[in-house]
Design a protein around this motif. Sequence first.
Motif, PDB file in Angstrom:
ATOM      1  N   THR A  42     -10.977 -10.515   3.681  1.00 39.09           N
ATOM      2  CA  THR A  42     -12.229 -11.266   3.837  1.00 39.09           C
ATOM      3  C   THR A  42     -12.570 -12.023   2.561  1.00 39.09           C
ATOM      4  OG1 THR A  42     -13.544  -9.279   3.353  1.00 39.09           O
ATOM      5  CG2 THR A  42     -13.166  -9.810   5.674  1.00 39.09           C
ATOM      6  N   ARG A  43     -12.276 -11.458   1.392  1.00 42.31           N
ATOM      7  CA  ARG A  43     -12.479 -12.194   0.134  1.00 42.31           C
ATOM      8  C   ARG A  43     -11.574 -13.426   0.080  1.00 42.31           C
ATOM      9  NH1 ARG A  43     -12.264  -7.064  -3.912  1.00 42.31           N
ATOM     10  NH2 ARG A  43     -14.357  -6.301  -3.487  1.00 42.31           N
TER      11      ARG A  43
ATOM     12  N   TYR B 176       0.832  -1.198   0.000  1.00 41.79           N
ATOM     13  CA  TYR B 176       0.000   0.000   0.000  1.00 41.79           C
ATOM     14  C   TYR B 176       0.869   1.252   0.000  1.00 41.79           C
ATOM     15  CZ  TYR B 176      -3.972  -2.963   0.827  1.00 41.79           C
ATOM     16  OH  TYR B 176      -4.933  -3.921   0.683  1.00 41.79           O
TER      17      TYR B 176
ATOM     18  N   GLU C 155      -9.138  -0.219   4.965  1.00 37.23           N
ATOM     19  CA  GLU C 155     -10.401  -0.661   4.371  1.00 37.23           C
ATOM     20  C   GLU C 155     -10.165  -1.628   3.213  1.00 37.23           C
ATOM     21  OE1 GLU C 155     -12.666   2.833   3.339  1.00 37.23           O
ATOM     22  OE2 GLU C 155     -12.515   3.588   5.397  1.00 37.23           O
ATOM     23  N   ASP C 156      -9.211  -1.296   2.369  1.00 40.44           N
ATOM     24  CA  ASP C 156      -8.937  -2.177   1.236  1.00 40.44           C
ATOM     25  C   ASP C 156      -8.376  -3.517   1.694  1.00 40.44           C
ATOM     26  OD1 ASP C 156      -8.665  -2.408  -1.837  1.00 40.44           O
ATOM     27  OD2 ASP C 156      -6.695  -3.030  -1.070  1.00 40.44           O
ATOM     28  N   SER C 157      -7.451  -3.491   2.635  1.00 37.25           N
ATOM     29  CA  SER C 157      -6.853  -4.753   3.087  1.00 37.25           C
ATOM     30  C   SER C 157      -7.887  -5.628   3.789  1.00 37.25           C
ATOM     31  CB  SER C 157      -5.645  -4.499   3.985  1.00 37.25           C
ATOM     32  OG  SER C 157      -6.012  -3.797   5.153  1.00 37.25           O
ATOM     33  N   TRP C 158      -8.807  -5.025   4.540  1.00 45.22           N
ATOM     34  CA  TRP C 158      -9.861  -5.807   5.186  1.00 45.22           C
ATOM     35  C   TRP C 158     -10.760  -6.452   4.136  1.00 45.22           C
ATOM     36  CZ3 TRP C 158     -10.576  -8.220   9.415  1.00 45.22           C
ATOM     37  CH2 TRP C 158     -11.842  -8.684   9.765  1.00 45.22           C
ATOM     38  N   ARG C 159     -11.138  -5.687   3.128  1.00 49.31           N
ATOM     39  CA  ARG C 159     -11.984  -6.214   2.047  1.00 49.31           C
ATOM     40  C   ARG C 159     -11.259  -7.366   1.331  1.00 49.31           C
ATOM     41  NH1 ARG C 159     -13.329  -1.683   0.323  1.00 49.31           N
ATOM     42  NH2 ARG C 159     -11.498  -1.308  -0.959  1.00 49.31           N
ATOM     43  N   GLU C 160      -9.996  -7.158   1.010  1.00 42.69           N
ATOM     44  CA  GLU C 160      -9.208  -8.188   0.320  1.00 42.69           C
ATOM     45  C   GLU C 160      -9.041  -9.438   1.184  1.00 42.69           C
ATOM     46  OE1 GLU C 160      -7.944  -8.214  -2.851  1.00 42.69           O
ATOM     47  OE2 GLU C 160      -9.129  -6.396  -3.132  1.00 42.69           O
TER      48      GLU C 160
ATOM     49  N   HIS D 272     -12.891 -16.030   2.461  1.00 45.49           N
ATOM     50  CA  HIS D 272     -14.112 -16.629   1.933  1.00 45.49           C
ATOM     51  C   HIS D 272     -13.769 -17.634   0.825  1.00 45.49           C
ATOM     52  CE1 HIS D 272     -18.312 -16.987   0.928  1.00 45.49           C
ATOM     53  NE2 HIS D 272     -18.001 -16.802  -0.344  1.00 45.49           N
TER      54      HIS D 272
END
Length: 77
Positions: free
Chosen positions: A66-67, A38, A59-64, A70
């Motif tokens: 969790t994907r 980043y 925010e981006d790292s959390w989204r990445e 999953h």
Amino acid sequence: MPIYLFFGDTDPFIPLERVRQMESRLKELGKDYTLKVYNDADHGFFCHERSSYNPLAAEDSWRELTRFFHKHLQESA
């Protein structure tokens, strides 16, 4: 087992040279990995209680992340 690595490009504890060394070694070993650096993010960029907190990177790292979980936890279930 796949791994996901996140780094800040201004982290004084894990300089970009070291990040590149890790990436090179992971490639040599044929590991399944994702590595993201980043911009303008320091060590601990995810912790909102630190002066190094970077909300965009967090925010981006959390989204990445969790994907990533999953995808890989679904595959192993």
